[in-house]
Design an enzyme around this catalytic site. Structure first.
Site, short mmCIF file in Angstrom:
data_model
loop_
_atom_site.label_atom_id
_atom_site.label_comp_id
_atom_site.label_asym_id
_atom_site.label_seq_id
_atom_site.Cartn_x
_atom_site.Cartn_y
_atom_site.Cartn_z
N TYR A 22 0.87 -1.46 0.03
CA TYR A 22 0.20 -0.10 0.00
C TYR A 22 0.82 1.12 -0.07
CZ TYR A 22 -4.49 2.40 0.96
OH TYR A 22 -5.51 3.02 0.69
N GLY A 23 1.63 1.50 -1.30
CA GLY A 23 2.60 2.55 -1.30
C GLY A 23 2.05 3.54 -2.22
N ARG A 45 2.00 -5.39 5.09
CA ARG A 45 2.90 -5.71 6.27
C ARG A 45 2.81 -4.53 7.09
NH1 ARG A 45 9.32 -4.28 4.10
NH2 ARG A 45 8.91 -2.18 3.62
N ASP A 79 9.89 -3.16 -7.11
CA ASP A 79 10.35 -4.11 -8.10
C ASP A 79 11.29 -5.09 -7.55
OD1 ASP A 79 8.63 -3.38 -10.33
OD2 ASP A 79 9.84 -1.74 -10.46
N HIS A 104 4.01 -2.68 -13.31
CA HIS A 104 5.21 -2.44 -13.79
C HIS A 104 5.71 -3.82 -14.43
CE1 HIS A 104 9.11 -1.24 -15.75
NE2 HIS A 104 9.84 -1.28 -14.40
N GLY A 128 1.37 7.44 -8.45
CA GLY A 128 0.26 7.10 -7.96
C GLY A 128 -0.86 8.24 -7.47
N ASP A 182 10.56 1.72 -20.58
CA ASP A 182 10.41 2.54 -19.42
C ASP A 182 11.67 2.71 -18.87
OD1 ASP A 182 8.59 3.26 -17.04
OD2 ASP A 182 10.11 2.12 -16.28
N GLU A 186 13.66 6.37 -18.56
CA GLU A 186 13.92 7.06 -17.49
C GLU A 186 15.48 7.19 -17.08
OE1 GLU A 186 11.89 4.64 -14.55
OE2 GLU A 186 13.45 3.07 -14.58
N GLU A 218 17.42 29.85 -16.73
CA GLU A 218 17.60 29.59 -18.22
C GLU A 218 18.00 27.92 -18.07
OE1 GLU A 218 16.99 31.38 -20.60
OE2 GLU A 218 16.77 32.95 -19.13
N1 LIG Z 1 6.12 5.04 -8.23
C1 LIG Z 1 5.51 5.16 -9.52
O1 LIG Z 1 5.12 6.37 -9.94
C2 LIG Z 1 5.22 3.72 -10.48
C3 LIG Z 1 4.48 4.06 -11.64
C4 LIG Z 1 4.18 2.99 -12.42
C5 LIG Z 1 4.62 1.80 -11.91
N2 LIG Z 1 5.04 1.70 -10.53
C6 LIG Z 1 5.27 0.30 -10.15
O2 LIG Z 1 4.26 0.07 -9.01
C7 LIG Z 1 5.02 -1.16 -8.36
C8 LIG Z 1 4.97 -0.64 -6.93
O3 LIG Z 1 5.84 0.68 -6.82
P1 LIG Z 1 5.47 1.76 -5.70
O4 LIG Z 1 6.30 3.12 -6.23
O5 LIG Z 1 3.91 1.98 -5.57
O6 LIG Z 1 6.25 1.20 -4.47
P2 LIG Z 1 6.24 1.79 -2.86
O7 LIG Z 1 5.40 3.29 -3.02
O8 LIG Z 1 7.72 1.92 -2.57
O9 LIG Z 1 5.18 0.97 -1.92
C9 LIG Z 1 5.75 -0.31 -1.75
C10 LIG Z 1 4.71 -0.95 -0.80
O10 LIG Z 1 5.22 -2.31 -0.51
C11 LIG Z 1 5.44 -2.58 0.58
N3 LIG Z 1 6.63 -3.11 0.73
C12 LIG Z 1 7.96 -3.10 0.57
N4 LIG Z 1 8.92 -3.95 0.75
C13 LIG Z 1 7.96 -4.92 1.07
C14 LIG Z 1 8.49 -6.24 1.81
N5 LIG Z 1 9.51 -6.87 1.54
N6 LIG Z 1 7.16 -7.08 2.30
C15 LIG Z 1 6.22 -6.58 2.12
N7 LIG Z 1 5.53 -5.42 1.65
C16 LIG Z 1 6.71 -4.81 1.25
C17 LIG Z 1 5.80 -1.01 1.20
O11 LIG Z 1 5.64 -1.15 2.68
P3 LIG Z 1 6.02 -0.12 3.88
O12 LIG Z 1 4.88 1.02 3.64
O13 LIG Z 1 5.56 -0.95 5.20
O14 LIG Z 1 7.18 0.23 3.44
C18 LIG Z 1 4.60 -0.36 0.61
O15 LIG Z 1 3.44 -0.45 1.08
C19 LIG Z 1 6.44 -1.37 -8.87
O16 LIG Z 1 6.01 -2.38 -9.73
C20 LIG Z 1 6.73 -0.07 -9.79
O17 LIG Z 1 7.40 -0.18 -10.78
C21 LIG Z 1 5.34 2.66 -9.81
#
Ligand SMILES: NC(=O)c1ccc[n+]([C@@H]2O[C@H](COP(=O)([O-])OP(=O)(O)OC[C@H]3O[C@@H](n4cnc5c(N)ncnc54)[C@H](OP(=O)(O)O)[C@@H]3O)[C@@H](O)[C@H]2O)c1
Length: 310
Positions: A22-23, A45, A79, A104, A128, A182, A186, A218
Site C-alpha cells: 500500500y504505497g 506488512r 520491483d 510494471h 500513484g 520504461d 528513465e 535559463e
Molecule cells: N512509483 C510510481 O510512480 C510507479 C509508476 C508506475 C508503476 N510503478 C510500479 O508500481 C509497483 C509498486 O511501486 P511503488 O512505487 O508503488 O512502491 P512503494 O511506493 O515503494 O510501495 C511499496 C509498498 O510495498 C511495501 N513493501 C515493500 N517491501 C516489502 C516487503 N519486503 N514485504 C512486504 N511489503 C513490502 C511497502 O510497505 P511499507 O509501507 O511498510 O514500507 C509499501 O506499502 C512497482 O512495480 C513499480 O515499478 C510505480
C-alpha cells in the site's frame, strides 16, 4: 493504437481483488477500485502502508491472508522486493487460476516471478498520486496494458477501466516493450540524461561567472515550460513556438551536444536493458542493502550543495 476511452469496468466487477503493498501505486489502485465498486482487500506488512490503509477505511490483513481468496492479485511492492514477497507470502497461498497483476513488468520480464496462472500488466504512465487525483476529478492517467496469455487482455482492459485509465486511454503493449522502453526512457532522458544535462549546463554558466538565479532560470526552471509545449504541440510545434534565434541555435548547436558519442552511450544503455545486465546489477545492489546507491546519493547531494541547488 489506443483503445477507445470507455468507463465500463465489466469483467473485474465479478472478481475479488487483493492489492499487495500500500504505497505509491497500491494505495491509488485500491482506492480507485473501491470507488468503482470492486471488491478489494489490502494485504500489507505492519508499518506505514498498513497504517495508511487503515486510515483510508480498509481492513488490511497480512499479505498471505489477503491473497487466499483473490481472483486477481495486484503486486504493488517495489520491483526489487517482488521475488521475496511472491515466494514467501503470495505464491504458496495463491488460489488456483488466480491472475497476477503488475503496474510494471520488471519482475516478469527478468523472471523474478514466473506467474503460475498468467499475468496482466496495467501500468499507469504516472505516479500513484496522479492516478488517484485524476480519478477523483473524473479523469485518469493513460495506462499500458498487456496480458500473458493474450486471452487475459479483456481483464487488463477492464481493470484499466476500474482505475480510471480508460477514460483517457489504454495503450496495448507487451510486458517486454513496457519494461525496456520504461527503463531506457528513465535512464537516458527523464531521470538521468535530462536532469544531468540541465545540471551541467547550469554549472557551466555559474563557473563562467553568471549569477546562479539567471543560470537556474535559463537551464533548469524553464524545462517545465518547454516540456509543456512539447507535450501539447509536439517537437515541431515546440520549435514553431520559440523565436527563430532560439530555433537556429537549437538546430545548429543541439546536434553538437547530443553528439555521436552520446548516441553510442544511448545504444549501450539500451543493450544493457535488453540483455538483462542492468536488471541483474540492480537486483544484486538491492539485495546487498544498496551500499552503492547510498554512496551515489551522497555524491549527488554533495555536488548539488556545491552548486547551491537542491
Ligand atoms: N512509483 C510510481 O510512480 C510507479 C509508476 C508506475 C508503476 N510503478 C510500479 O508500481 C509497483 C509498486 O511501486 P511503488 O512505487 O508503488 O512502491 P512503494 O511506493 O515503494 O510501495 C511499496 C509498498 O510495498 C511495501 N513493501 C515493500 N517491501 C516489502 C516487503 N519486503 N514485504 C512486504 N511489503 C513490502 C511497502 O510497505 P511499507 O509501507 O511498510 O514500507 C509499501 O506499502 C512497482 O512495480 C513499480 O515499478 C510505480
Amino acid at each position: 493504437m489506443i483503445f477507445e476511452p470507455q468507463i465500463d469496468s465489466g469483467l473485474i466487477k465479478d472478481l475479488a481483488v487483493a492489492v499487495v503493498g500500500y504505497g505509491n501505486q497500491g494505495r491509488a489502485h485500491a482506492l480507485n477500485l473501491r470507488d468503482s465498486g470492486i471488491k478489494v482487500t489490502v494485504g500489507a506488512r505492519e508499518g506505514r502502508g498498513r497504517n495508511w490503509a487503515l486510515d483510508d477505511g480498509f481492513e488490511p490483513t497480512d499479505i498471505q491472508i489477503a491473497v487466499q481468496y483473490a481472483d486477481v492479485v495486484v503486486m504493488t511492492v517495489p520491483d526489487e522486493q517482488m521475488k521475496p514477497v511472491f515466494d514467501g507470502l503470495v505464491g504458496p497461498w495463491l488460489k488456483h487460476n488466480a491472475t497476477l497483476l503488475f503496474a510494471h513488468g520488471f519482475a516478469v520480464v527478468y523472471e523474478e516471478i514466473v506467474p503460475p496462472f498468467g499475468a496482466v500488466l496495467v501500468s499507469p504512465a504516472g505516479p500513484g498520486k496522479a492516478v488517484r487525483d485524476s480519478y477523483v476529478e473524473g479523469g485518469g492517467v493513460v495506462a499500458y496494458v498487456a496480458a500473458e496469455p493474450a486471452t487475459l487482455m479483456p481483464l487488463a482492459k477492464s481493470y484499466g477501466s476500474a482505475i480510471g485509465s480508460s477514460r483517457v486511454g489504454l495503450i496495448p503493449t507487451t510486458f517486454r516493450e513496457e519494461v525496456e522502453c520504461d527503463l531506457f526512457g528513465e535512464q537516458v532522458v527523464l531521470c538521468g540524461g535530462m536532469p544531468l544535462l540541465a545540471l551541467e549546463a547550469y554549472a557551466s554558466l555559474v563557473k563562467a561567472g553568471y549569477s546562479r538565479d539567471v543560470a537556474h532560470h535559463e537551464c533548469v526552471a524553464q524545462i517545465r515550460l518547454l516540456a509543456d509545449l512539447m507535450a501539447t504541440r509536439g517537437l515541431m510545434g515546440m520549435w514553431d513556438g520559440i523565436s527563430d534565434t532560439a530555433e537556429w541555435g537549437a538546430l545548429t548547436v543541439g546536434p553538437k551536444i547530443v553528439s555521436e558519442e552520446v548516441k553510442l552511450a544511448m545504444s549501450s544503455a539500451l543493450d544493457r536493458v535488453r540483455s538483462g545486465e542492468f536488471a541483474r546489477e540492480w537486483i544484486a545492489e538491492a539485495r546487498s542493502g544498496k551500499p552503492n546507491l547510498d554512496a551515489l546519493r551522497k555524491s549527488a547531494t554533495d555536488r548539488l550543495a556545491e552548486l547551491g541547488l537542491d
